[in-house]
Design a protein around this motif. Sequence first.
Motif, mmCIF file in Angstrom:
data_model
loop_
_atom_site.group_PDB
_atom_site.id
_atom_site.type_symbol
_atom_site.label_atom_id
_atom_site.label_comp_id
_atom_site.label_asym_id
_atom_site.label_seq_id
_atom_site.Cartn_x
_atom_site.Cartn_y
_atom_site.Cartn_z
ATOM 1 N N ILE A 68 41.830 60.484 45.770
ATOM 2 C CA ILE A 68 40.479 59.930 45.651
ATOM 3 C C ILE A 68 40.384 58.970 44.467
ATOM 4 N N ALA A 69 40.944 59.358 43.338
ATOM 5 C CA ALA A 69 40.791 58.591 42.107
ATOM 6 C C ALA A 69 41.544 57.270 42.121
ATOM 7 N N ARG A 70 42.358 57.031 43.144
ATOM 8 C CA ARG A 70 43.056 55.743 43.243
ATOM 9 C C ARG A 70 42.111 54.604 43.612
ATOM 10 N N HIS A 71 40.937 54.940 44.108
ATOM 11 C CA HIS A 71 39.988 53.908 44.518
ATOM 12 C C HIS A 71 39.165 53.440 43.316
ATOM 13 N N PRO A 72 39.039 52.128 43.113
ATOM 14 C CA PRO A 72 38.280 51.621 41.963
ATOM 15 C C PRO A 72 36.843 52.128 41.950
ATOM 16 N N GLY A 73 36.396 52.533 40.781
ATOM 17 C CA GLY A 73 35.034 52.997 40.628
ATOM 18 C C GLY A 73 34.774 54.392 41.150
ATOM 19 N N VAL A 74 35.833 55.100 41.552
ATOM 20 C CA VAL A 74 35.696 56.471 42.047
ATOM 21 C C VAL A 74 36.461 57.398 41.111
ATOM 22 N N HIS A 75 35.808 58.429 40.637
ATOM 23 C CA HIS A 75 36.402 59.376 39.698
ATOM 24 C C HIS A 75 36.373 60.781 40.305
ATOM 25 N N ALA A 76 37.231 61.642 39.793
ATOM 26 C CA ALA A 76 37.311 63.016 40.293
ATOM 27 C C ALA A 76 37.002 64.006 39.176
ATOM 28 N N ALA A 77 36.355 65.091 39.544
ATOM 29 C CA ALA A 77 36.063 66.183 38.613
ATOM 30 C C ALA A 77 36.291 67.498 39.339
ATOM 31 N N ALA A 78 36.526 68.551 38.563
ATOM 32 C CA ALA A 78 36.766 69.866 39.156
ATOM 33 C C ALA A 78 36.608 70.931 38.078
ATOM 34 N N MET A 79 36.513 72.178 38.511
ATOM 35 C CA MET A 79 36.473 73.298 37.580
ATOM 36 C C MET A 79 37.095 74.508 38.248
ATOM 37 N N SER A 80 37.644 75.381 37.430
ATOM 38 C CA SER A 80 38.210 76.630 37.928
ATOM 39 C C SER A 80 37.239 77.774 37.653
ATOM 40 N N TYR A 81 37.270 78.780 38.520
ATOM 41 C CA TYR A 81 36.416 79.948 38.335
ATOM 42 C C TYR A 81 37.097 81.150 38.983
ATOM 43 N N PRO A 82 36.864 82.336 38.450
ATOM 44 C CA PRO A 82 37.472 83.538 39.020
ATOM 45 C C PRO A 82 36.782 83.900 40.328
ATOM 46 N N PRO A 83 37.337 84.825 41.094
ATOM 47 C CA PRO A 83 36.749 85.177 42.384
ATOM 48 C C PRO A 83 35.491 86.030 42.303
ATOM 49 N N GLY A 84 35.169 86.565 41.140
ATOM 50 C CA GLY A 84 34.076 87.517 41.058
ATOM 51 C C GLY A 84 32.668 86.979 41.190
#
Length: 242
Positions: A68-84
């Motif tokens: 996704i981030a290879r496209h100009p003007g497009v950025h990626a974000a994410a977060m990790s979280y436990p299963p609970g």
Amino acid sequence: MAARAFLPRTLLTAGREVAAFARQAWLLRHDLAEPVTPERACNGEDVVVFLHGLFASAGVLRPMRGAIARHPGVHAAAMSYPPGPGVEELAGRLASLVSALPEGVRLHLVGHSLGGVVARFFAQEAGDPRVVQTISMASPFAGVLGARVLGFGAARDLEPHSPLLRRVLLGVDRSSHIPHLSIVAAADAFIRSPIAHALPGGEVMVMEGRGHNTLLFDEEVARLVAQRVLARRAALCKAARP
């Protein structure tokens, strides 16, 4: 003849899913400590926020984030979280993540499995005007039978007819201005009749020959997500012109 052709296709699908499990296991150790946020996202640009499923991490979405981030003007974000934690608590964590992003960005929420439910819940309940679309990959909006036996919040939320899922489904009409695409794995072994688990009222794309985790690393799925982000950006930019 048809039976002989069916067997190799079934084996190929199973092989892809086994390979996806192995790749996911390798990537789990990444991006655990801190959320992944873009450093240079500016007003008027697009941020695609990726949300993983149960027993996973933000690391498993690295390949798709990179595509996704290879496209100009497009950025990626994410977060990790436990299963609970339950879906509502995870939506609160998502709110904290996106609060650090510029007010003028467009947010595209993309979730795999549980992550897709979290994405849509947030889009419907948070009232963040920056959210312009949601995309789910193998997300069980109809619930997973027996999920509650796992005992923790997210699993209880994924039980069929849970209060959380009813809340999501009841909110579809009032959030219809936020388009949704359900990407469904036709060979998903985790849920019965995978297409029935798509979000009602949204668009559905069925990926033949793919299993639940195969979607994470499928190049066609990554291209589809990128296309939807770019198409939504183009449509909104066109609508904003005087």
